[in-house]
Design an enzyme around this catalytic site. Structure first.
Site, mmCIF file in Angstrom:
data_model
loop_
_atom_site.group_PDB
_atom_site.id
_atom_site.type_symbol
_atom_site.label_atom_id
_atom_site.label_comp_id
_atom_site.label_asym_id
_atom_site.label_seq_id
_atom_site.Cartn_x
_atom_site.Cartn_y
_atom_site.Cartn_z
ATOM 1 N N LEU A 1 -9.946 5.992 40.303
ATOM 2 C CA LEU A 1 -10.894 6.677 39.433
ATOM 3 C C LEU A 1 -10.091 7.308 38.308
ATOM 4 O O LEU A 1 -8.939 7.708 38.513
ATOM 5 C CB LEU A 1 -11.654 7.782 40.193
ATOM 6 N N ASP A 2 -10.687 7.416 37.132
ATOM 7 C CA ASP A 2 -10.012 8.114 36.034
ATOM 8 C C ASP A 2 -9.719 9.556 36.432
ATOM 9 O O ASP A 2 -10.437 10.141 37.255
ATOM 10 C CB ASP A 2 -10.890 8.118 34.782
ATOM 11 N N ARG A 3 -8.705 10.130 35.842
ATOM 12 C CA ARG A 3 -8.313 11.500 36.155
ATOM 13 C C ARG A 3 -9.499 12.478 36.075
ATOM 14 O O ARG A 3 -9.673 13.327 36.947
ATOM 15 C CB ARG A 3 -7.217 11.964 35.182
#
Length: 327
Positions: free
Chosen positions: A139-141
């Protein structure tokens, strides 16, 4: 490891990303080190260059260059009791093969040159070696929500295979600027990574572009706040980098709080809100039995957005794509 080796990809590793194949064998390597080895051509797949996201399959030949030595035993990813307790507090499901976390916004999944604290480091809370859970997707940060991991090499390979073969359903919640019309549908828009200013972004691409990657997102509007903001359910049928963020910007309805994929109008209405994107639900085959249905409670960042625009998370349709499936 100081010598060059050629290793054959084994059974049970079908469609595993090249960088993840490395991380399973040499977990002390960080993503930055791996990216450099692959980008420089020191890593070869069946005699040719490859990318970190290239999928490998049983029988493939991988050239492994000399690798950095791991840190002394006991020092790798060492975490204190507070970090271990924090990691355990993120658990939303766990059995002997699968671990699922509710990843908070702002916490990276993997480390890099300037990223010291990340999920991969926190996995030391479960032990090292074979006891250490393995990442199977990302997942993106700044995206919160469901993150699933395999607790054994076999489970990790099967879970990763489910993502690669698109046997998963990933439902996200997002608050976007404006009201998409139509209010539901499927967006098929290829994406390509391009340099924009002093940074790289995923941008819409001509399907004939050799660097373009197919990208498909299904969407349904759950609720509206006047004509300013829509609460969306998003289902990425493909797993491209920043796919949802790039797709929503491309149709003129960027996700609120996005520092990268935005417009002047969306930034203005976002104010101090953080990225309004949450991996709400993940449905996928269990490595050895049945189907897993995992849901992550809404993050505090999304709650702030709901409160600001008057949305009630309890009013959401639990199966927003069910009607579309029947058509």
């Amino acid at each position: 490891m100081r010598e060059v080796r050629t290793i054959t990809v084994g059974a049970g590793e079908e469609a595993v990303r090249l960088d993840r194949w490395f991380r399973r064998r040499w977990p002390h390597l960080n993503q930055g080190q791996l990216a450099k080895l692959i980008r420089s051509g020191q890593v070869r797949l069946n005699g040719g260059r490859a990318k970190p996201e290239t999928r490998v399959n049983p029988g493939d030949q991988i050239r492994v260059p000399p690798l950095p030595d791991p840190p002394p035993p006991g020092e790798r990813n060492k975490i204190d009791s507070r970090d271990a307790a924090f990691a355990k507090s993120l658990v939303i499901y766990e059995d002997e093969e699968v671990l699922a976390l509710n990843k908070p916004s702002g916490l990276a999944v993997q480390g890099g040159t300037k990223t010291i604290n990340h999920v991969d480091r926190l996995l030391s809370a479960w032990g090292e070696g074979l006891e250490r859970p393995r990442l199977v997707h990302r997942l993106d940060r700044d995206t919160s929500g469901v993150l699933v991991l395999g607790k054994t090499p076999g489970a990790a390979a099967k879970l990763a295979g489910a993502f690669a073969k698109r046997r998963t359903e990933k439902h996200y919640w997002a608050l976007v600027h404006g009201l998409p019309k139509p209010s539901e549908g499927v967006l098929e828009l290829p994406l390509v990574k391009r340099g924009v200013g002093d940074r790289e972004m995923m941008t819409p691409a001509d399907p004939k572009d050799p660097d373009a990657e197919t990208a498909e997102t299904e969407f349904v509007t759950l609720a509206r706040a006047a004509d300013k903001v829509a609460w969306m359910a998003l289902w990425p049928h493909t797993g491209r980098t920043h796919q949802l963020r790039a797709h929503m910007l491309a149709i003129g309805h960027p996700i609120l709080g996005d520092p990268k994929y935005n417009t002047e109008a969306s930034s203005e209405i976002s104010g101090e809100l953080k990225l309004q994107l949450h991996a709400r639900r993940l449905v996928l085959p269990h490595p050895s039995r049945g189907l897993l249905i995992l849901e992550a409670p809404v993050s505090r960042e999304m709650k702030a957005g709901f409160a600001r625009f008057g949305f009630d998370e309890h009013e959401a349709d639990p199966e927003p794509f069910a009607k579309r499936k029947k058509r």
